[in-house]
Motif scaffolding. Structure first.
Motif, PDB file in Angstrom:
ATOM      1  N   VAL A  20      21.474  30.012 -40.955  1.00 57.03           N
ATOM      2  CA  VAL A  20      20.622  30.732 -41.387  1.00 57.03           C
ATOM      3  C   VAL A  20      19.961  30.382 -42.772  1.00 57.03           C
ATOM      4  N   VAL A  31      14.109  31.716 -37.613  1.00 52.75           N
ATOM      5  CA  VAL A  31      15.402  31.051 -36.822  1.00 52.75           C
ATOM      6  C   VAL A  31      15.390  31.670 -35.521  1.00 52.75           C
ATOM      7  N   CYS A  33      18.523  31.461 -31.618  1.00 58.77           N
ATOM      8  CA  CYS A  33      19.879  30.965 -31.495  1.00 58.77           C
ATOM      9  C   CYS A  33      20.066  30.969 -29.969  1.00 58.77           C
ATOM     10  N   VAL A  44      25.404  38.033 -39.515  1.00 57.11           N
ATOM     11  CA  VAL A  44      24.012  37.507 -39.252  1.00 57.11           C
ATOM     12  C   VAL A  44      22.848  38.178 -39.710  1.00 57.11           C
ATOM     13  N   LEU A  48      19.778  37.055 -42.705  1.00 46.56           N
ATOM     14  CA  LEU A  48      18.481  37.191 -42.099  1.00 46.56           C
ATOM     15  C   LEU A  48      17.943  38.243 -43.468  1.00 46.56           C
ATOM     16  N   MET A  55      14.947  36.752 -36.796  1.00 47.40           N
ATOM     17  CA  MET A  55      15.545  35.905 -35.773  1.00 47.40           C
ATOM     18  C   MET A  55      14.761  36.187 -34.443  1.00 47.40           C
TER      19      MET A  55
END
Length: 253
Positions: A20, A31, A33, A44, A48, A55
């Motif tokens: 990230v 981003v 995933c 995570v 962020l 995300m």
């Protein structure tokens, strides 16, 4: 154009939180995933928050990967596992503030698989709607994923209409669509009302988008002219170091 780094393929030599930060340093706007579940969501989320990147999306679990599975939601008799994977994805997405979940169909065929997929999507969209989340379905090409249930945008459109809810959308991956159907510009225009996210990679090698049979300068301009302004997902496999593959962001962006 704005771009989202798909961390399923980019910076895979780093932990997900490190990836990230790498995407932020490289100038990406967001981003996304594939399967983040081995990393605690709080780690995570911290990355962020520190970078300010959203995300955009994640996938439901594939099932028994060692056994060759690639999704569960069209597999007859596996409904309980498919719905557990949907629940897991919703919980993780809520923890990150992620607004899209790709529900993976898996390797299957026939009417029973279709009916199973539709019913699992009805479950997924109902659960996701409680949190303002959109469910995505993505056709995969039969070269990389032979036997995958969902292979074309025509099939995806029919399923979206059959389920008939506003939070079920199409993941339009230019790489997969070009290999199976071609005619990207017209398909993008035709399917725009159903599109929830767009991804890209060179064709046929699925590397950076600065070469191959698709002129992404034209495609990106066409997407812009359509009025689509969400970040486009860079879901390609870099040759060598990810940072060395990013020249396209200046030449095409």
């Amino acid at each position: 154009m704005r771009f989202s780094a798909n961390l399923g393929f980019l910076w895979t030599d780093r932990t997900l939180p490190e990836a990230v930060h790498a995407a932020h340093a490289a100038g990406f706007d967001a981003v996304e995933c594939h399967w983040p579940y081995a990393t605690p969501a709080r780690l995570v989320k911290a990355a962020l928050t520190e970078t300010g990147l959203p995300m955009l999306g994640l996938n439901t679990d594939r099932g028994d990967v060692a056994g060759g599975e690639n999704g569960l939601s069209a597999l007859v008799g596996r409904e309980a596992e498919a719905r557990a994977a949907i629940d897991q994805a919703v919980e993780y997405a809520v923890a990150l503030g992620t607004r899209n979940i790709h529900v993976m169909a898996g390797f299957a065929s026939g009417q029973s698989a279709h009916d199973t997929f539709v019913e699992n999507l009805r479950y997924a969209t109902t659960e996701a709607e409680l949190h303002g989340i959109t469910i995505l379905i993505e056709p995969l090409n039969h070269y990389d994923a032979p036997g995958y249930f969902l292979q074309t945008t025509t099939q995806a459109r029919a399923i979206i209409h059959e389920v008939g809810v506003g939070n079920l959308k199409l993941m339009f991956d230019c790489y997969h669509v070009q290999l199976m159907e071609g005619d990207l510009s017209h398909r993008l225009t035709d399917l725009q009302p159903l599109i929830g996210h767009i991804q890209f990679a060179s064709v046929p090698d699925r590397a950076a988008p600065d070469h191959g049979e698709v002129a992404y300068g034209h495609i990106f301009q066409h997407i812009h002219d359509m009025g689509y302004d969400a970040p486009l997902g860079a879901e390609y496999k870099p040759v060598g170091d990810t940072n060395d593959s990013l020249g396209w962001m200046n030449t095409l962006g």
